[in-house]
Design a protein around this motif. Structure first.
Motif, PDB file in Angstrom:
ATOM      1  N   THR A  60       0.839  -1.214   0.000  1.00 31.88           N
ATOM      2  CA  THR A  60       0.000   0.000   0.000  1.00 31.88           C
ATOM      3  C   THR A  60       0.870   1.259   0.000  1.00 31.88           C
ATOM      4  O   THR A  60       0.634   2.184  -0.799  1.00 31.88           O
ATOM      5  CB  THR A  60      -0.938   0.005   1.225  1.00 31.88           C
ATOM      6  OG1 THR A  60      -1.740  -1.163   1.174  1.00 31.88           O
ATOM      7  CG2 THR A  60      -1.830   1.229   1.245  1.00 31.88           C
ATOM      8  N   PHE A  61       1.867   1.286   0.859  1.00 34.92           N
ATOM      9  CA  PHE A  61       2.712   2.477   0.925  1.00 34.92           C
ATOM     10  C   PHE A  61       3.552   2.659  -0.352  1.00 34.92           C
ATOM     11  O   PHE A  61       3.812   3.787  -0.756  1.00 34.92           O
ATOM     12  CB  PHE A  61       3.614   2.432   2.173  1.00 34.92           C
ATOM     13  CG  PHE A  61       2.936   2.954   3.408  1.00 34.92           C
ATOM     14  CD1 PHE A  61       2.585   4.290   3.506  1.00 34.92           C
ATOM     15  CD2 PHE A  61       2.607   2.121   4.455  1.00 34.92           C
ATOM     16  CE1 PHE A  61       1.932   4.792   4.626  1.00 34.92           C
ATOM     17  CE2 PHE A  61       1.957   2.599   5.589  1.00 34.92           C
ATOM     18  CZ  PHE A  61       1.620   3.937   5.673  1.00 34.92           C
ATOM     19  N   ILE A  62       3.927   1.551  -0.958  1.00 34.40           N
ATOM     20  CA  ILE A  62       4.674   1.660  -2.229  1.00 34.40           C
ATOM     21  C   ILE A  62       3.753   2.254  -3.307  1.00 34.40           C
ATOM     22  O   ILE A  62       4.160   3.128  -4.077  1.00 34.40           O
ATOM     23  CB  ILE A  62       5.229   0.279  -2.653  1.00 34.40           C
ATOM     24  CG1 ILE A  62       6.347  -0.137  -1.696  1.00 34.40           C
ATOM     25  CG2 ILE A  62       5.752   0.316  -4.082  1.00 34.40           C
ATOM     26  CD1 ILE A  62       6.801  -1.578  -1.823  1.00 34.40           C
TER      27      ILE A  62
ATOM     28  N   LEU B  43      10.358  -0.700   5.048  1.00 37.73           N
ATOM     29  CA  LEU B  43       9.692  -0.276   3.805  1.00 37.73           C
ATOM     30  C   LEU B  43      10.682   0.403   2.858  1.00 37.73           C
ATOM     31  O   LEU B  43      10.709   0.107   1.653  1.00 37.73           O
ATOM     32  CB  LEU B  43       8.532   0.666   4.135  1.00 37.73           C
ATOM     33  CG  LEU B  43       7.781   1.244   2.935  1.00 37.73           C
ATOM     34  CD1 LEU B  43       6.973   0.157   2.230  1.00 37.73           C
ATOM     35  CD2 LEU B  43       6.843   2.370   3.370  1.00 37.73           C
ATOM     36  N   ARG B  44      11.493   1.296   3.403  1.00 39.17           N
ATOM     37  CA  ARG B  44      12.475   2.017   2.567  1.00 39.17           C
ATOM     38  C   ARG B  44      13.471   1.037   1.941  1.00 39.17           C
ATOM     39  O   ARG B  44      13.842   1.190   0.775  1.00 39.17           O
ATOM     40  CB  ARG B  44      13.224   3.047   3.407  1.00 39.17           C
ATOM     41  CG  ARG B  44      12.334   4.135   3.999  1.00 39.17           C
ATOM     42  CD  ARG B  44      12.297   5.344   3.125  1.00 39.17           C
ATOM     43  NE  ARG B  44      11.615   6.461   3.756  1.00 39.17           N
ATOM     44  CZ  ARG B  44      11.214   7.529   3.092  1.00 39.17           C
ATOM     45  NH1 ARG B  44      11.405   7.633   1.796  1.00 39.17           N
ATOM     46  NH2 ARG B  44      10.602   8.511   3.713  1.00 39.17           N
ATOM     47  N   ASN B  45      13.911   0.054   2.721  1.00 39.84           N
ATOM     48  CA  ASN B  45      14.833  -0.959   2.186  1.00 39.84           C
ATOM     49  C   ASN B  45      14.201  -1.704   1.020  1.00 39.84           C
ATOM     50  O   ASN B  45      14.840  -1.933  -0.007  1.00 39.84           O
ATOM     51  CB  ASN B  45      15.219  -1.970   3.282  1.00 39.84           C
ATOM     52  CG  ASN B  45      16.213  -1.382   4.255  1.00 39.84           C
ATOM     53  OD1 ASN B  45      16.927  -0.438   3.917  1.00 39.84           O
ATOM     54  ND2 ASN B  45      16.263  -1.913   5.466  1.00 39.84           N
ATOM     55  N   ARG B  46      12.962  -2.079   1.194  1.00 32.03           N
ATOM     56  CA  ARG B  46      12.262  -2.824   0.137  1.00 32.03           C
ATOM     57  C   ARG B  46      12.128  -1.965  -1.120  1.00 32.03           C
ATOM     58  O   ARG B  46      12.313  -2.456  -2.245  1.00 32.03           O
ATOM     59  CB  ARG B  46      10.882  -3.260   0.633  1.00 32.03           C
ATOM     60  CG  ARG B  46      10.090  -4.000  -0.416  1.00 32.03           C
ATOM     61  CD  ARG B  46       8.789  -4.527   0.133  1.00 32.03           C
ATOM     62  NE  ARG B  46       7.936  -5.033  -0.941  1.00 32.03           N
ATOM     63  CZ  ARG B  46       6.811  -5.675  -0.740  1.00 32.03           C
ATOM     64  NH1 ARG B  46       6.383  -5.916   0.495  1.00 32.03           N
ATOM     65  NH2 ARG B  46       6.077  -6.098  -1.757  1.00 32.03           N
ATOM     66  N   GLU B  50      13.570  -2.869  -4.758  1.00 28.80           N
ATOM     67  CA  GLU B  50      12.681  -2.994  -5.922  1.00 28.80           C
ATOM     68  C   GLU B  50      13.085  -2.036  -7.037  1.00 28.80           C
ATOM     69  O   GLU B  50      13.012  -2.381  -8.212  1.00 28.80           O
ATOM     70  CB  GLU B  50      11.230  -2.761  -5.516  1.00 28.80           C
ATOM     71  CG  GLU B  50      10.653  -3.951  -4.776  1.00 28.80           C
ATOM     72  CD  GLU B  50       9.165  -3.828  -4.530  1.00 28.80           C
ATOM     73  OE1 GLU B  50       8.545  -2.845  -4.981  1.00 28.80           O
ATOM     74  OE2 GLU B  50       8.611  -4.726  -3.871  1.00 28.80           O
ATOM     75  N   SER B  51      13.498  -0.823  -6.648  1.00 27.45           N
ATOM     76  CA  SER B  51      13.912   0.133  -7.687  1.00 27.45           C
ATOM     77  C   SER B  51      15.220  -0.300  -8.335  1.00 27.45           C
ATOM     78  O   SER B  51      15.459  -0.059  -9.515  1.00 27.45           O
ATOM     79  CB  SER B  51      14.046   1.538  -7.106  1.00 27.45           C
ATOM     80  OG  SER B  51      15.046   1.550  -6.129  1.00 27.45           O
ATOM     81  N   ALA B  52      16.090  -0.989  -7.553  1.00 31.02           N
ATOM     82  CA  ALA B  52      17.347  -1.503  -8.110  1.00 31.02           C
ATOM     83  C   ALA B  52      17.073  -2.633  -9.093  1.00 31.02           C
ATOM     84  O   ALA B  52      17.820  -2.828 -10.058  1.00 31.02           O
ATOM     85  CB  ALA B  52      18.255  -1.996  -6.988  1.00 31.02           C
ATOM     86  N   LEU B  53      15.994  -3.367  -8.845  1.00 33.15           N
ATOM     87  CA  LEU B  53      15.652  -4.492  -9.730  1.00 33.15           C
ATOM     88  C   LEU B  53      14.870  -4.057 -10.964  1.00 33.15           C
ATOM     89  O   LEU B  53      14.659  -4.844 -11.877  1.00 33.15           O
ATOM     90  CB  LEU B  53      14.814  -5.537  -8.960  1.00 33.15           C
ATOM     91  CG  LEU B  53      15.562  -6.329  -7.899  1.00 33.15           C
ATOM     92  CD1 LEU B  53      14.604  -7.183  -7.089  1.00 33.15           C
ATOM     93  CD2 LEU B  53      16.625  -7.223  -8.549  1.00 33.15           C
TER      94      LEU B  53
END
Lengths: 189, 184
Positions: A60-62, B43-46, B50-53
């Motif tokens: 959700t936050f993403i 969350l920030r790590n994820r 994801e942006s790196a992938l």
């Protein structure tokens, strides 16, 4: 890390920070701190299990982060966030159910069948219908219902936030409750 | 606390069904320790991972004609071309059809006002402009008989016709007489 509690000015502050690319990340951080707990319980009422709730909360936050550029501030920030969270829950449940059905097709040992027939999905029916019913409400009734039913906010506080009279809010909440009850009862199998 | 009690009572009075549903879902709520304190970092790590992938934009390669044409070898392009060709063919055919039918219609409307007698008179006056075969195909057999056949008479024949007993005179002419005629 920012510690934040929600009050009528918080959304304005978040919105202002998000308008500037220099302060965008700080604004998003404030948004997370403000809404993470509220959203967690919102999602948890649908998904029940912590791991699922955690996964959907992150999703959700993403989605919020990616979609913030489209938010114009014409609706209450939480109403906009709530819709994203609810849609993420429905998508998650659909995906999970599809995976369970595929597993049922692949195996004959009955474990998958136990999962699909368990109360994981069946017990959520009323809660899912409740969230579907909320989505059908007019904007104002939706906002009042969410603040009163889930956040248990006093009418005066809602009035300060939405700029509507307490009498008007009571009428909106009353109508919303009746509509939702009717929707859930009518659609329950 | 008093506010929450009031809200609960209000919901009970408005809808016992929703009040029950809410109390059912509110039971046994707990989250792991420090869950909310660590949530943003996780969350920030994820998001970073994801942006790196995320796939980077493809590097533009040198274009050549074969690769440019190759993209048209796809069903959607074939369908689109087919539709365009059909539309063009239809567009080409339709105006011609319209023109032909318009000309025929206008001719028919013009001829509708002319009587058969007038038509016959016109044909007889301008018979030299018509081919006999065309006339024959257009007219009925009995109508064909009514059309006078054009006669071709020579000057000598016309002169003989004007002379009374011309035929007899012609029979009596000898070859010497004919040779004696000046105009031969």
């Amino acid at each position: 890390m920012v510690n934040a509690t929600h009050n009528p000015d918080t959304d304005k502050k978040i919105f202002a920070l998000l308008q500037d690319s220099q302060t965008y990340e700080r604004g998003f951080g404030l948004l997370i701190q403000t809404y993470q707990e509220r959203l967690y319980w919102q999602i948890n009422t649908i998904l029940k299990q912590h791991d699922d709730t955690d996964e959907v909360l992150q999703q959700t936050f993403i989605k919020i982060y990616k979609g913030l550029a489209t938010y114009r501030g014409d609706a209450q920030l939480y109403t906009w966030i709530y819709r994203i969270a609810t849609n993420a829950c429905f998508s998650f449940l659909k995906k999970k159910k599809r995976q369970q059905t595929l597993a049922l097709d692949d195996t004959e040992n009955g474990i998958a069948h136990q999962l699909t027939s368990s109360s994981y999905f069946d017990g959520q029916e009323a809660e899912l219908l409740l969230h579907q019913a909320i989505q059908t409400l007019p904007q104002k009734q939706k906002e009042v219902f969410l603040m009163r039913y889930y956040d248990e906010m006093p009418y005066q506080q809602i009035s300060d936030q939405l700029g509507t009279s307490v009498g008007g809010l009571k009428a909106s909440y009353h109508h919303a409750v009746k509509k939702i009850e009717h929707f859930v009862k009518e659609n329950m199998s | 606390m008093k506010d929450k009690e009031n809200i609960k009572k209000e919901l009970e009075s408005l809808s016992p069904f929703l009040s029950q549903l809410k109390s059912d879902t509110s039971e046994n709520k707990s989250v792991p320790k420090h869950y909310f304190a660590n949530f943003e970092d996780r969350l920030r790590n994820r998001m970073e991972q994801e942006s790196a992938l995320q796939p980077t934009a493809p590097i533009p390669t040198k274009k050549n004609w074969s690769s440019w044409l190759a993209r048209f070898w796809q069903p959607q392009y074939a369908m689109a071309f087919s539709v365009v060709l059909l539309l063009l063919a239809f567009w080409q055919w339709m105006p011609q059809q319209n023109d032909a039918t318009t000309v025929v219609a206008s001719h028919q409307s013009l001829l509708a006002d002319i009587s058969i007698e007038e038509t016959t008179d016109y044909i007889l006056e301008n018979i030299q402009d018509f081919e006999m075969t065309d006339i024959a195909t257009l007219l009925e057999e009995d109508e064909l008989l009514t059309i006078p056949t054009p006669t071709s008479t020579s000057t000598l024949d016309q002169a003989l016709q004007q002379i009374e007993g011309g035929d007899q005179l012609l029979d009596e002419l000898t070859e010497e007489d004919i040779e004696a005629l000046e105009f031969f």
